[in-house]
Enzyme design. Structure first.
Site, short mmCIF file in Angstrom:
data_model
loop_
_atom_site.label_atom_id
_atom_site.label_comp_id
_atom_site.label_asym_id
_atom_site.label_seq_id
_atom_site.Cartn_x
_atom_site.Cartn_y
_atom_site.Cartn_z
N ASP A 100 -25.65 -30.01 -89.25
CA ASP A 100 -24.23 -30.39 -89.20
C ASP A 100 -23.92 -31.68 -89.97
O ASP A 100 -23.02 -32.44 -89.61
CB ASP A 100 -23.75 -30.55 -87.73
CG ASP A 100 -23.94 -29.27 -86.95
OD1 ASP A 100 -23.84 -28.19 -87.55
OD2 ASP A 100 -24.20 -29.36 -85.73
N LYS A 108 -22.93 -30.15 -94.77
CA LYS A 108 -23.46 -29.39 -95.93
C LYS A 108 -22.40 -28.47 -96.50
O LYS A 108 -22.26 -28.35 -97.72
CB LYS A 108 -24.69 -28.57 -95.50
CG LYS A 108 -25.86 -29.42 -95.00
CD LYS A 108 -27.01 -28.56 -94.53
CE LYS A 108 -26.72 -27.72 -93.32
NZ LYS A 108 -26.49 -28.50 -92.08
N GLY A 151 -23.36 -23.07 -88.83
CA GLY A 151 -21.90 -23.09 -88.87
C GLY A 151 -21.49 -24.13 -89.89
O GLY A 151 -21.66 -25.32 -89.65
N HIS A 152 -21.02 -23.68 -91.05
CA HIS A 152 -20.68 -24.60 -92.14
C HIS A 152 -19.17 -24.62 -92.32
O HIS A 152 -18.56 -23.59 -92.60
CB HIS A 152 -21.38 -24.18 -93.43
CG HIS A 152 -22.88 -24.24 -93.32
ND1 HIS A 152 -23.73 -23.84 -94.32
CD2 HIS A 152 -23.68 -24.66 -92.31
CE1 HIS A 152 -24.99 -24.03 -93.92
NE2 HIS A 152 -24.98 -24.52 -92.70
N GLN A 206 -29.16 -25.73 -91.14
CA GLN A 206 -29.81 -26.64 -90.19
C GLN A 206 -30.17 -27.95 -90.90
O GLN A 206 -29.50 -28.31 -91.85
CB GLN A 206 -31.04 -25.98 -89.53
CG GLN A 206 -30.68 -24.87 -88.55
CD GLN A 206 -30.38 -23.53 -89.20
OE1 GLN A 206 -31.16 -23.05 -90.01
NE2 GLN A 206 -29.28 -22.91 -88.84
P1 GDP Z 1 -22.76 -28.34 -91.77
O1 GDP Z 1 -23.32 -27.43 -90.74
O2 GDP Z 1 -23.76 -29.29 -92.32
O3 GDP Z 1 -22.01 -27.60 -92.85
O4 GDP Z 1 -21.68 -29.25 -91.02
P2 GDP Z 1 -20.56 -28.74 -89.97
O5 GDP Z 1 -19.48 -28.07 -90.71
O6 GDP Z 1 -21.19 -28.03 -88.85
O7 GDP Z 1 -20.08 -30.13 -89.38
C1 GDP Z 1 -19.58 -31.14 -90.19
C2 GDP Z 1 -18.18 -31.50 -89.72
O8 GDP Z 1 -17.77 -32.66 -90.38
C3 GDP Z 1 -17.15 -30.44 -90.06
O9 GDP Z 1 -16.17 -30.43 -89.05
C4 GDP Z 1 -16.55 -30.94 -91.38
O10 GDP Z 1 -15.22 -30.49 -91.59
C5 GDP Z 1 -16.57 -32.41 -91.13
N1 GDP Z 1 -16.69 -33.28 -92.30
C6 GDP Z 1 -17.50 -33.18 -93.37
N2 GDP Z 1 -17.41 -34.28 -94.13
C7 GDP Z 1 -16.52 -35.10 -93.51
C8 GDP Z 1 -16.04 -36.42 -93.77
O11 GDP Z 1 -16.42 -37.08 -94.72
N3 GDP Z 1 -15.15 -36.93 -92.87
C9 GDP Z 1 -14.67 -36.24 -91.80
N4 GDP Z 1 -13.78 -36.79 -91.02
N5 GDP Z 1 -15.14 -35.01 -91.52
C10 GDP Z 1 -16.05 -34.46 -92.36
P1 IMO Z 2 -26.05 -25.94 -89.44
O1 IMO Z 2 -26.51 -25.08 -90.59
C1 IMO Z 2 -27.10 -28.03 -85.78
C2 IMO Z 2 -30.16 -26.21 -83.26
C3 IMO Z 2 -29.75 -25.69 -81.90
C4 IMO Z 2 -31.02 -25.95 -81.12
C5 IMO Z 2 -32.11 -25.64 -82.15
C6 IMO Z 2 -32.67 -24.23 -82.03
O2 IMO Z 2 -24.65 -25.72 -89.04
O3 IMO Z 2 -26.40 -27.37 -89.68
P2 IMO Z 2 -31.73 -21.85 -82.71
O4 IMO Z 2 -30.50 -21.12 -82.26
O5 IMO Z 2 -31.79 -22.08 -84.18
O6 IMO Z 2 -32.98 -21.24 -82.19
O7 IMO Z 2 -31.61 -23.29 -82.00
O8 IMO Z 2 -31.51 -25.80 -83.42
N1 IMO Z 2 -29.40 -25.66 -84.41
C7 IMO Z 2 -28.49 -26.36 -85.09
N2 IMO Z 2 -28.01 -27.59 -84.88
N3 IMO Z 2 -26.70 -27.31 -86.83
C8 IMO Z 2 -27.20 -26.08 -87.07
O9 IMO Z 2 -26.91 -25.38 -88.20
C9 IMO Z 2 -28.11 -25.52 -86.15
N4 IMO Z 2 -28.77 -24.34 -86.06
C10 IMO Z 2 -29.56 -24.45 -85.00
O10 IMO Z 2 -28.65 -26.39 -81.38
O11 IMO Z 2 -31.11 -27.33 -80.83
MG MG Z 3 -22.95 -26.86 -88.78
#
Ligand code: GDP
Ligand code: IMO
Ligand code: MG
Length: 422
Positions: A13, A16, A40-41, A223
């Site tokens: 998270d 990415k 979840g991106h 991840q």
């Molecule tokens: P990922 O799994 O690495 O793609 O990240 P996620 O989407 O799960 O979580 C990142 C969160 O941060 C999302 O809600 C994005 O919309 C948000 N985000 C990314 N970059 C920024 C930033 O620079 N500032 C703010 N406020 N939100 C951001």
């Molecule tokens: P993105 O791509 C954050 C975490 C779960 C748990 C561990 C194992 O959005 O960054 P799993 O279901 O993979 O067996 O869970 O890994 N986890 C993540 N945490 N971002 C993710 O993906 C994750 N995918 C799995 O919360 O701790």
């Molecule tokens: Mg994510």
């Protein structure tokens, strides 16, 4: 752009999805190489929010080829739902998306086993996303998995699925869970298989053909480094190689065709699920949650939050070979007076400058902090490096130097425009 691997350098998270969307402008092909719909991106285009789970985030830009590589585990029903959701939002899929014929499938028994194992672990649970990821990769490693290529062969698929369901029903019954009906699972998976058939190809050759034509490939990591099955905080990890090497095995593109590795980090740290998080801090968590931020994109769970951990990111730079560093969510620190960064871990007289392998030792460690003055000014409207408050620049320079990678992008908000290139 050159062939670029983008990895999360923390616990997932990191933002990415947003950075992939930004970098896709210069890429021709975007490929997912590991993980499944545990990912979840999030990408914002204008006010429209997209959450991608299996489909590469590059799909949101027109005319980019998107590949779900052999290293990904695919729940075909979930993939069909994701495609339908994207189509409803007007995203073009046909002719742009390709799915590996050797990717392994996730079945309902994997999800049920994932859930049951978590219950059995009690307070030692991992906090998985319950998407069946661990059991699916388990079957792959045990050579009892079923792949896309099997789903495309009706007779073989029926035989394999019947065997697998019989075997897993024994385990599910023993765990007190209801057994699965072969007929129901078979019908649902065949229907999903028919829908996905046009997308299923040999993605290794597709990618190599693209490279021969001079295409730039962007590898979309899922991840993060400390969720890697080998390099993460085992057993509190996911079941794939989330580090840079996984991009090669998960796509069939050899290491000598990779030109650069980019690590994405947040300006602070988050983790969702169980396991050690040394810099965890209730004040930052309250602050970010109060702003409606840091809730999981896949499960909606509140993310645990803490200070930036430079011990971890330095370790990540080592195992991924990070050339460049992208820092997201700088704006999350805008109101903080004094910002801490972990620069070492200590337990008794022992000091660590890397993340100890033994999760019990890691849990006993205390972070050694360095403090940085906050800037106490909004950064979300800033569009270039010079406009950033001086303390913010110093902070960013320090975390890049402590990590040991060149700072190239800073993100100050979720949208494309809120991006500063150095
Ligand atoms: P990922 O799994 O690495 O793609 O990240 P996620 O989407 O799960 O979580 C990142 C969160 O941060 C999302 O809600 C994005 O919309 C948000 N985000 C990314 N970059 C920024 C930033 O620079 N500032 C703010 N406020 N939100 C951001
Ligand atoms: P993105 O791509 C954050 C975490 C779960 C748990 C561990 C194992 O959005 O960054 P799993 O279901 O993979 O067996 O869970 O890994 N986890 C993540 N945490 N971002 C993710 O993906 C994750 N995918 C799995 O919360 O701790
Ligand atoms: Mg994510």
């Amino acid at each position: 752009m050159a062939n670029t691997i983008l990895v999360g350098a923390q616990w997932g998270d990191e933002g990415k999805g947003k950075i992939i969307d930004v970098l896709t402008e210069e890429a021709d092909v975007v490929v997912r190489t590991q993980g499944g719909n545990n990912a979840g991106h999030t990408v914002f285009i204008g006010s429209q929010k997209y959450i991608l789970h299996l489909v590469p985030s590059g799909i949101l830009r027109p005319n980019k080829t998107c590949v779900i590589g052999n290293g990904v585990v695919i729940d075909p029903i979930s993939l069909v739902e994701e495609l339908d959701g994207l189509i409803r939002l007007g995203v073009a899929i046909d002719g742009q998306l390709f799915v590996s014929e050797t990717a392994h499938l996730v079945f309902p028994y994997h999800r049920m086993l994932d859930e049951q194992r978590e219950v059995l672990k009690g307070k030692n649970k991992i906090g998985t996303t319950k998407r069946g990821i661990g059991p699916a990769y388990g079957d792959k490693a045990a050579r009892t998995g079923i792949r896309m290529v099997d789903l495309a062969n009706p007779k073989r698929f029926a035989t394999l699925l019947e065997q697998r369901i019989e075997e897993h029903n024994g385990v599910l019954r023993a765990l007190g869970a209801p057994p699965l009906s072969f007929e129901e699972v078979h019908a649902a998976y065949r229907a999903a298989g028919d829908r996905l058939k046009p997308f299923i190809v040999n993605t290794v050759f597709l990618l190599h053909d693209a490279m021969r034509r001079g295409a730039n490939i962007l590898f979309e990591g899922a991840q993060g480094t400390f969720l890697d099955i080998d390099h993460g905080t085992y057993p509190f990890v996911t079941s794939s190689n989330t580090t840079a090497g996984g991009a090669c095995t998960g796509s069939g593109i050899p290491p000598n065709r990779v030109d650069r590795v980019v690590g994405v980090v947040k300006a602070y740290t988050t983790r969702v699920g169980e396991g050690p998080l040394l810099t965890e801090n209730a004040e930052i968590a309250d602050l970010l949650h109060g702003m409606g931020r840091e809730f999981g994109a896949t499960t909606g769970r509140p993310r645990r939050c803490g200070w930036f951990d430079a011990v971890a990111t330095r370790h990540a730079a080592l195992v991924n070979g990070l050339d460049e560093l992208t820092v997201t969510n700088l704006d999350g620190l805008d109101t903080i007076e004094s910002i801490k960064v972990a620069v070492a871990y200590r337990v008794g007289d022992t000091q660590y400058d890397h993340v100890p392998s033994d999760v019990e030792v890691l849990s006993q460690c205390e972070p050694v902090y360095r403090e940085f003055p906050g800037w106490r000014a909004p950064t979300n409207q800033v569009r270039n490096w010079q406009q950033l408050p001086a303390p913010a620049r110093s902070y960013l320079e320090a975390i890049a130097e402590l990590t040991g990678a060149k700072l190239t992008i800073v993100s100050v908000g979720p949208s494309r425009e809120q991006t500063i290139f150095l």
